[in-house]
Structure formats: structure tokens, C-alpha cells
Design an enzyme around this catalytic site. Sequence first.
Site, mmCIF file in Angstrom:
data_model
loop_
_atom_site.group_PDB
_atom_site.id
_atom_site.type_symbol
_atom_site.label_atom_id
_atom_site.label_comp_id
_atom_site.label_asym_id
_atom_site.label_seq_id
_atom_site.Cartn_x
_atom_site.Cartn_y
_atom_site.Cartn_z
ATOM 1 C CG HIS A 109 49.091 28.834 70.320
ATOM 2 N ND1 HIS A 109 49.944 27.986 71.002
ATOM 3 C CD2 HIS A 109 48.257 29.369 71.261
ATOM 4 C CE1 HIS A 109 49.637 28.001 72.286
ATOM 5 N NE2 HIS A 109 48.629 28.847 72.476
ATOM 6 C CG HIS B 229 51.605 33.346 81.828
ATOM 7 N ND1 HIS B 229 50.735 32.371 82.248
ATOM 8 C CD2 HIS B 229 50.949 34.054 80.873
ATOM 9 C CE1 HIS B 229 49.596 32.475 81.567
ATOM 10 N NE2 HIS B 229 49.701 33.491 80.728
ATOM 11 C CG HIS C 207 50.237 38.542 79.910
ATOM 12 N ND1 HIS C 207 49.045 38.642 80.585
ATOM 13 C CD2 HIS C 207 50.290 37.268 79.419
ATOM 14 C CE1 HIS C 207 48.403 37.485 80.505
ATOM 15 N NE2 HIS C 207 49.123 36.636 79.814
ATOM 16 C CG ASP D 280 47.056 37.709 76.571
ATOM 17 O OD1 ASP D 280 46.909 38.835 76.071
ATOM 18 O OD2 ASP D 280 46.440 37.318 77.574
ATOM 19 C CG ASP D 281 50.506 33.895 76.761
ATOM 20 O OD1 ASP D 281 50.357 34.659 77.730
ATOM 21 O OD2 ASP D 281 49.760 32.920 76.548
#
Length: 368
Positions: free
Chosen positions: A324, A231, A227, A176-177
Site C-alpha cells: 500500500h 496467501h 508468507h 507482509d504480502d
Amino acid sequence: METAKIAEKTYAITFEAYQITGGANGMIRWKSYIIDLNQNKRLELDDVFQLNDSSIEDIQHLIMDELHNSQQDVSRYIFDDMADEVLKDPDNWKWSISREGLAMYFDDYEIAAGAAGAIKVEVPLNKIKRYLDEDFAKKLEVKIPDKESAKKENENSEEAVLPLDLQGKYVALTFDDGPHPEVTPRVLDTLKQHNTKATFFMLGIQAEYYPSIADQVDKAGHEIGNHTMNHQDLTTLGASEILKEAQQPNSIIEKATGEKLTLLRPPYGALNEDVKQIASDMSLPIIMWSVDSLDWKSRNAAAVNEVVMSNVAPGSIVLLRDIHSTTADALPQLLSSLKEQGYQMVTVSQLLELWGETGTGPYYGKLK
């Protein structure tokens, strides 16, 4: 000096010079030229390739892959940051082209420690041909695959996923993201090394910033889902705002990749009847998860692996985030651990097909 005929009246000329500049050892320097006698000119990179931001990034990525995967004896000496810096400016590349592929030349110490020496690496023509300039491809008598042909070629390759066995142990890894300019390419590299396909739920705003990365995900054969644009918690929005959040990424990501989005993952997993209705109206199955890696919380590769492996089960949908660096750090061991336990990684759509699901859902995957 080496010369090679590429096509009718078109030649590659490469000079290798050994220079004594002081000290015990000399240094090797390269110069290369492509000469087209039909036009009486030296061909530049943009005479040979269709250059744009996306194709340049893809070619850079292919070169880095070859440096590490086909140059095992020198790979450990390569400094990726130096190589990235050199590859950043195509105008300064030392390159040549032939019917075998794109050759890249790097002088002593240019991208690696001295023990590596001067480096030559070649990206095979079958990997690079889709980026060739149309006129130059005709010279080589090479057909440039269109996007659909390239995708079919990828699906039919030895890396393609076999038809699913109803008794198999399948897990869908989802990210995700993103896309993220640094983390997503690392994730793609690891997935490629492990012959694994995944599903990337992209934010429209991120794909708008980094369309070439979104395109890399698609070209690598992975699935891309929606997505939303920004967000936001959709349950805090009115119906018209939810629709806007869900619609905007479709055009942005389709422009970047050529693909229509067929899945929706609401941010935070937040659902209400308005969200479900709009997803149904847009024919977008709602995809949740059964295993959250908590990578956003731990920011620790070992912890990510521990959480996933403690909770995974056949049919799990695993939530990771390709924003990340620690998630990228965790991925090699995670894939190895899953495979050791007999799991095969598939896309979310493959799981839905296996389960015979065709509705809006929501779908959470299987719990342990």
C-alpha cells in the site's frame, strides 16, 4: 573535452557542449566514451558491467539514491518520473567509469527543472564494484565481492545493528504480502535513511513476479520470511496442500536472493495443528504479531501511525504491508516517532534470540 586514464591503454573521454538553440540561455549537452586501445574498440555498458534485470535495477536504484542524497542543491528540482524514464533504457545512458566510480550525465531539462542545469552524479566505486564485469574489474585491479562477502561487509559497516541489550526497547517491524514493484523500493529507501532493519514476509507468487525486488531487500540487509505461495487460509487446506504452500516460496526466494527462509507467517494468522506440525517439520518458527497497523483498512498514513503508536510496547512485533502506498507514506513519521520514544528497530530473528526462543512457537510479540 576531458580525458582520463582508467587503466592501461583504457581511457574515458567526455565532451561537454554548450549549444545556443534560441532564447536567452543555451543548453549543455554531454557525450561520453570509454576507449580500450588494447582492443581498438569503444566499450559499451555490458563490457563494463554484468548486466541482467536484477543488476540493472540495482544500478538504477543506486543512481537515484546519489541524485537525491549527494546532490542536495538540485534534488528538489529533480522529477523522479523523468529520471526513471531516462534510466529505464541503459542503451541511452550517458555514462563514464573511473577508479572513483560510475559517472552519469544528464542534459539540461532531461530529468530536472531548468534551475538545476546539467547534472553530473557519481556512484562511488565501492557501491558499484559488485556489478563490474570480471575482466574489466581486473583492469581496474578491483576485486568483485561475492554475495557472502558483500553481506559480511554490510553487517560490519557502521550501519550494522549492535548486540542487543536485555534492558533495551526493541520493536520488530514486519512487512507482509510483497515484494511490490513500487511500494517496496520506497519502503527500502526510508528504512535506509533511518538506518533501520526490518523483516519482510514475502509471498512466493510476488517474489516470482519481482525477483529483483526480493534481491534488493536481501542486499539491503533485511530479513526475509515465508508468507506462503498464494496467501491462502492454511486452515482450510489439507496437510499436503499446506506443505506445498509453505515449500514453494522457499525455492523461489532462494533463487532470487540466495537465502534460505527460516521464518513462517501464516496468512491471516490462521493456525491449526496441521499448520503447526508442518512448520515444525520444516524447522520454521511461526511468527504472528502483537500490533496490527490496519493499514489495509485505513489506507491513511496518519491512521497507521496512530494505531501503531497507541499500541506499541517493548518487544512488539508490528504488522505492516509493503503493498500500500499509504504505508510507505506513513513510514518516515512512524520511524521518527518510535525513535523519539527510545525504540530501536530490529529483525524478528533478533527478537527471538534476545528472548532465547528456539522452538516453533507461535510467537506473537509483546502486548502493551
